[in-house]
Design a protein around this motif. Structure first.
Motif, PDB file in Angstrom:
ATOM      1  N   LEU A  50      34.641 100.622  28.321  1.00 56.21           N
ATOM      2  CA  LEU A  50      34.463 100.730  29.763  1.00 56.21           C
ATOM      3  C   LEU A  50      34.249  99.386  30.454  1.00 56.21           C
ATOM      4  N   ILE A  51      33.524  98.479  29.815  1.00 56.19           N
ATOM      5  CA  ILE A  51      33.259  97.190  30.443  1.00 56.19           C
ATOM      6  C   ILE A  51      34.541  96.359  30.586  1.00 56.19           C
ATOM      7  N   HIS A  52      35.539  96.666  29.760  1.00 60.35           N
ATOM      8  CA  HIS A  52      36.797  95.914  29.787  1.00 60.35           C
ATOM      9  C   HIS A  52      37.845  96.550  30.708  1.00 60.35           C
ATOM     10  N   VAL A  53      37.699  97.844  30.965  1.00 63.04           N
ATOM     11  CA  VAL A  53      38.720  98.561  31.733  1.00 63.04           C
ATOM     12  C   VAL A  53      38.884  97.979  33.135  1.00 63.04           C
ATOM     13  N   VAL A  54      37.793  97.639  33.778  1.00 65.64           N
ATOM     14  CA  VAL A  54      37.841  97.125  35.145  1.00 65.64           C
ATOM     15  C   VAL A  54      38.700  95.865  35.223  1.00 65.64           C
ATOM     16  N   PHE A  55      38.688  95.076  34.170  1.00 62.20           N
ATOM     17  CA  PHE A  55      39.432  93.813  34.178  1.00 62.20           C
ATOM     18  C   PHE A  55      40.828  93.953  33.573  1.00 62.20           C
ATOM     19  N   ASP A  56      40.942  94.713  32.495  1.00 62.36           N
ATOM     20  CA  ASP A  56      42.200  94.781  31.759  1.00 62.36           C
ATOM     21  C   ASP A  56      42.927  96.111  31.887  1.00 62.36           C
ATOM     22  N   GLY A  57      42.320  97.079  32.570  1.00 67.20           N
ATOM     23  CA  GLY A  57      42.937  98.391  32.656  1.00 67.20           C
ATOM     24  C   GLY A  57      42.880  99.110  31.314  1.00 67.20           C
ATOM     25  N   TRP A  58      43.609 100.222  31.223  1.00 68.64           N
ATOM     26  CA  TRP A  58      43.634 100.988  29.979  1.00 68.64           C
ATOM     27  C   TRP A  58      44.798 100.510  29.118  1.00 68.64           C
ATOM     28  N   GLY A  59      44.827  99.227  28.848  1.00 68.77           N
ATOM     29  CA  GLY A  59      45.903  98.660  28.053  1.00 68.77           C
ATOM     30  C   GLY A  59      45.474  98.365  26.629  1.00 68.77           C
ATOM     31  N   PRO A  60      46.389  97.823  25.812  1.00 70.80           N
ATOM     32  CA  PRO A  60      46.071  97.530  24.402  1.00 70.80           C
ATOM     33  C   PRO A  60      44.949  96.505  24.252  1.00 70.80           C
ATOM     34  N   GLU A  61      44.835  95.574  25.215  1.00 73.08           N
ATOM     35  CA  GLU A  61      43.758  94.580  25.122  1.00 73.08           C
ATOM     36  C   GLU A  61      42.389  95.251  25.157  1.00 73.08           C
ATOM     37  N   THR A  62      42.266  96.258  26.005  1.00 71.01           N
ATOM     38  CA  THR A  62      40.998  96.990  26.111  1.00 71.01           C
ATOM     39  C   THR A  62      40.661  97.689  24.802  1.00 71.01           C
ATOM     40  N   PHE A  63      41.665  98.294  24.189  1.00 69.66           N
ATOM     41  CA  PHE A  63      41.408  98.994  22.924  1.00 69.66           C
ATOM     42  C   PHE A  63      40.995  98.010  21.834  1.00 69.66           C
TER      43      PHE A  63
END
Length: 239
Positions: free
Chosen positions: A19-32
């Motif tokens: 969740l902390i990464h979604v705001v910046f990277d969206g729901w992309g592979p980087e977030t996962f």
């Protein structure tokens, strides 16, 4: 209901880390990738819990919102509310159970053609969760029409909410009330048709055909894993 019960613990752990990464990277592979690293879950186990990576986490976030909404509705005393107000209250609770920016990112993901069908399914599941929590006991074509109508109300309200800058989202509340009032006008018109002998006779054949449509197997049963049976009777309210 099957879509909100029994959340996978590993997927939920990955979701919390994502969740902390979604705001910046969206729901992309980087977030996962970041979620796997931050959560301490092994890459192999993460792939088992979320085979599609962030897409599965985005869906899990939506379903988490449904579960929180259902829990809030079950804890609330809605007995003094009109039924249309219970529906509005449920939708409002659902909006409050999620982060707006995370939802915005999810809308971007599920608007992609490859995931659009799943996004539609998730909205349907939310509508189903609301009706079930409010005690809907319909088992005919009304089971479908109630959820289809509420899906439209919910989706349009979310879109309005995402762009609402009013204090306390009062404009969203007003928008939601208008949409539900529009639906109630349709229901009043249907009641008028049923009460008019001439019109009722005209629609007798299509109504007979529609009466053959039944809700999915297991609906309304509390002895089937993943289903829930409402405690309040809303079957007579095709609102």
């Amino acid at each position: 209901m099957p879509t909100t019960a029994y959340p996978d613990p590993t997927r939920e752990k990955l979701l919390d880390a994502a969740l902390i990464h979604v705001v910046f990277d969206g729901w992309g592979p980087e977030t996962f990738t970041s979620a796997v690293a931050d959560s301490g879950v092994s890459e192999g186990l993460a792939k088992v819990a979320a085979p599609r990576g962030s897409v599965d986490l985005a869906a899990a976030y939506h379903k988490r919102g449904d579960r929180e909404m259902v829990a809030a509705l079950e804890a609330a005393d809605l007995s003094e509310m009109r039924f249309r107000d219970r529906i509005a209250h449920a939708v409002w609770i659902r909006l409050q159970s999620v982060d707006r920016e995370v939802v915005r990112r999810g809308m971007s993901l599920f608007s992609l053609p490859i995931y659009a069908a799943e996004g539609t399914k998730l909205v349907w599941e939310t509508a189903d969760a609301i009706w079930t929590a409010l005690g809907d006991s319909s088992n005919d074509v009304n089971w479908y029409t109630k959820r289809a109508t509420l899906s439209g109300v919910f989706a349009s309200t979310v879109l309005f909410w995402l762009g609402d800058d009013s204090e306390g989202f009062v404009d969203t509340k007003a928008f939601l009330d208008r949409r539900i009032d529009d639906v109630m006008q349709i229901e009043k018109a249907k009641a008028t048709v049923r009460g008019n002998k001439a019109l009722a006779a005209m629609f007798a054949l299509p109504n007979a055909v529609l009466s053959m449509v039944k809700a999915p197997a297991g609906v309304g049963r509390d002895d089937v894993p993943g289903t829930q049976n409402g405690t309040q009777n809303a079957g007579g309210a095709s609102q």
